[in-house]
Design an enzyme around this catalytic site. Structure first.
Site, PDB file in Angstrom:
ATOM      1  N   LYS A 110       0.556  -1.156   0.292  1.00 12.48           N
ATOM      2  CA  LYS A 110      -0.108   0.395   0.220  1.00 12.48           C
ATOM      3  C   LYS A 110       1.273   1.166   0.082  1.00 12.48           C
ATOM      4  O   LYS A 110       2.016   1.147   0.439  1.00 12.48           O
ATOM      5  CB  LYS A 110      -1.232  -0.200   1.217  1.00 12.48           C
ATOM      6  CG  LYS A 110      -1.707   0.889   1.164  1.00 12.48           C
ATOM      7  CD  LYS A 110      -3.319  -0.094  -0.042  1.00 12.48           C
ATOM      8  CE  LYS A 110      -4.641   0.616   0.466  1.00 12.48           C
ATOM      9  NZ  LYS A 110      -5.296  -0.443  -0.174  1.00 12.48           N
TER      10      LYS A 110
HETATM   11  N1  GLU Z   1      -6.967  -0.005  -3.068  1.00 13.40           N
HETATM   12  C1  GLU Z   1      -7.957  -1.480  -3.735  1.00 13.40           C
HETATM   13  C2  GLU Z   1      -7.724  -1.880  -2.384  1.00 13.40           C
HETATM   14  O1  GLU Z   1      -7.474  -1.825  -0.602  1.00 13.40           O
HETATM   15  C3  GLU Z   1      -7.823  -1.638  -4.574  1.00 13.40           C
HETATM   16  C4  GLU Z   1      -5.928  -1.934  -4.914  1.00 13.40           C
HETATM   17  C5  GLU Z   1      -5.627  -2.895  -6.178  1.00 13.40           C
HETATM   18  O2  GLU Z   1      -6.635  -3.455  -6.592  1.00 13.40           O
HETATM   19  O3  GLU Z   1      -4.348  -2.968  -6.433  1.00 13.40           O
HETATM   20  O4  GLU Z   1      -8.519  -3.220  -2.364  1.00 13.40           O
END
Ligand code: GLU
Length: 420
Positions: A110
Site C-alpha cells: 500500500k
Molecule cells: N485500493 C484497493 C483495495 O484496497 C484496490 C487495490 C488494487 O486494485 O490493487 O483493495
C-alpha cells in the site's frame, strides 16, 4: 474461544490483533508467525511540489510492501490528510490476505501521501503524483510492485503514474499500475469492480443467512467509488437503500432513496448531505439506522465497541478496509450480526486490477462480459471457501478468511523455503 478484550484504534494494531487471533488456528512453524506479522519493506519519502502560487511545499509519502511470498506486491495509493505509516502498514497487510483469499498471484502493498486532494488544483495534484511516482519508482514496476487507486486517488492519477514511469523507461509500461482509464490500457469494469463486488458478496451472504435481498433495507456509509456503486447495484438487485452518507453528512428515509438521484446530487454539489429528501443524519448515525444490510464504505475504525451495540443490521458488508475494530467484532458476534470482512467483501477491486494487469501484459483486452463473469466466479468461490472454513472451525468470517489466507501464504513460504 474467549478473546482478549483489547481496545484498538490504530489500524496497524488492529491488523496485528486480527492476524494473531486467526494465526492461533493455523499450525505455523516457529518464527513464521512473527515473519508474517512484519512488513517486508517500508519506504518513506519527503518530496517537494511546486504549488500554483509559486511556493514549494514538502509532502510526505509512503510505500509499504507487506509480503512478496505469493508474487509481486499489489495495493492502492491513498491521498488523505490522515495518512500515517501505521495506516499504510495495516492496509498493506490486508492486501496480502485479500490477494491470497482471491487466489491472486500477488503479495500485499500500500502507499499513501499525506495531503488533502480536495484542496489541490489539478496541476498541483499532477505534479505531486508525478514526483511521488518518481520517488517510489525504486520499488514500483510491472514485475515488482503494481499500485492502484484507493481513497483520494482515481484513474487520472493512475494515468499520471503510468506516464511518469513510462517516461523514465523511454517506452510505455501500462502494466505498472492498474485502475487506469480504458484509453491508456485500463480494463473495462475496473472502476465499478469494488462496489459491484460488495453487492455480489452481499447477495451470497444474504442467501447464506436466509435474508431476501428483495426489499432488504440497505444503509451505506461513504458514497465514493465503492459505496455509490454498491448502493446502485444493490438497488438493482431489489434492495431498498434507506440511508447514505459521505464525509459531509448523510440522509435517511425509511421509505427508500433513489441511488441514481443521490449520485446526481453528489456530482452536482459534492455531497449527499444536501439531498432534498429524507432526514439529515451524520456519517456516524448512518451506522445505526434500522436496516438489514450495512455497508461501511468510508474509512477504518468506524464501528467501535460503543456503536456496535446499536447497529441494527443483520449483515455487514465491509466495503472499506478496516471499518470494524476487533473489539467491535466481538460485540457484533455476540449479537449475531454477520460481518463479511473487508479482505473478502471489497476484493472485487483488486481482482479486476489483476485482470487489468494480465490484459496489459498480454496486450489483449477482454469484454465487459468476460471481466464480470470472471469477477463473479472468483468472488463467489472466495465467499464459499471462507464460509466453509467458518463452519468447519466454528469461527467468524473474518477469522475464517484470515485462516485461509495465512494457510495459503504459509504453504507457499514453506515450498519456497527461507533464503539462504
Ligand atoms: N485500493 C484497493 C483495495 O484496497 C484496490 C487495490 C488494487 O486494485 O490493487 O483493495
Amino acid at each position: 474461544m474467549a478473546q482478549p478484550a483489547v481496545t484498538v484504534s490504530d489500524p496497524w494494531e488492529m491488523a496485528l490483533e486480527q492476524f494473531h487471533r486467526a494465526a492461533r488456528y493455523v499450525p505455523l512453524k516457529r518464527g513464521i508467525r512473527e515473519f508474517l506479522a512484519y512488513p517486508k519493506r517500508e519506504l518513506t519519502v519527503n518530496f517537494p511540489v511546486k504549488m500554483d502560487d509559486g511556493s514549494v511545499r514538502i509532502f510526505t509519502g509512503y510505500r509499504v510492501h507487506h509480503s512478496t511470498v505469493l508474487g509481486p506486491t499489489k495495493g492502492g495509493i491513498r491521498y488523505h490528510p490522515g495518512v500515517t505509516l501505521n495506516e499504510v502498514r495495516a492496509l498493506a497487510m490486508w492486501m496480502t490476505w485479500k490477494c491470497a483469499i482471491a487466489g491472486l498471484p500477488y503479495g500485499g502493498a500500500k502507499g499513501g501521501v499525506v495531503c488533502d486532494p480536495k484542496q489541490l488544483s489539478s496541476g498541483e495534484l499532477e505534479r505531486l503524483t508525478r514526483r511521488y511516482a518518481t520517488e517510489i519508482s525504486v520499488l514500483m514496476g510491472p514485475e515488482s510492485d503494481i499500485p492502484a487507486p484507493d481513497v483520494g486517488t482515481n484513474p487520472q492519477v493512475m494515468a499520471w503514474i503510468m506516464d511518469t514511469y513510462s517516461m523514465h523507461r523511454g517506452y510505455s509500461v501500462p502494466a505498472v499500475v492498474t485502475g487506469k482509464p480504458v484509453s491508456v490500457g485500463g480494463s473495462v469494469g475496473r472502476e465499478e469492480a469494488t462496489g459491484l463486488g460488495c453487492a455480489l458478496v452481499a447477495r451470497e451472504a444474504a442467501a447464506a443467512v436466509g435474508l431476501d435481498l428483495k426489499g432488504a433495507r440497505v444503509a451505506v456509509q461513504g458514497f465514493g467509488n465503492v459505496g455509490s456503486v454498491a448502493a446502485l447495484t444493490l438497488a438493482r438487485m431489489g434492495a431498498v437503500v434507506v440511508a447514505v452518507s459521505d464525509s459531509r453528512g448523510g440522509v435517511y428515509d425509511p421509505h427508500g432513496l433513489d441511488p441514481e438521484a443521490l449520485l446526481a446530487c453528489k456530482r452536482a454539489t459534492g455531497t449527499v448531505a444536501d439531498f432534498p429528501q429524507g432526514q439529515r443524519v451524520s456519517a456516524e448515525e448512518v451506522l445505526e439506522v434500522p436496516c438489514d444490510v450495512l455497508v461501511p464504505a468510508a474509512l477504518e475504525g468506524q464501528i467501535t465497541p460503543d456503536n456496535a451495540r446499536r447497529v441494527q443490521a443483520r449483515v455487514i458488508i465491509e466495503g472499506a478496509n478496516g471499518p470494524t475494530t476487533p473489539e467491535a467484532d466481538d460485540v457484533l458476534r455476540s449479537r449475531n450480526v454477520l460481518v463479511v470482512p473487508d479482505i473478502l467483501a471489497n476484493a472485487g477491486g483488486v481482482i479486476v486490477s489483476y485482470f487489468e494487469w494480465v490484459q496489459d501484459l498480454q496486450a489483449f483486452f477482454w469484454t465487459e462480459e468476460e471481466v464480470r463473469q470472471r469477477l463473479e466466479r472468483l468472488l463467489v468461490r472466495g465467499f464459499q471457501e471462507v464460509w466453509r472454513v467458518s463452519e468447519q472451525r466454528g469461527v467468524d468470517l473474518r477469522t475464517a478468511a484470515l485462516v485461509r489466507a495465512i494457510e495459503r501464504v504459509a504453504d507457499a513460504l514453506y515450498t519456497r523455503g527461507i533464503y539462504p
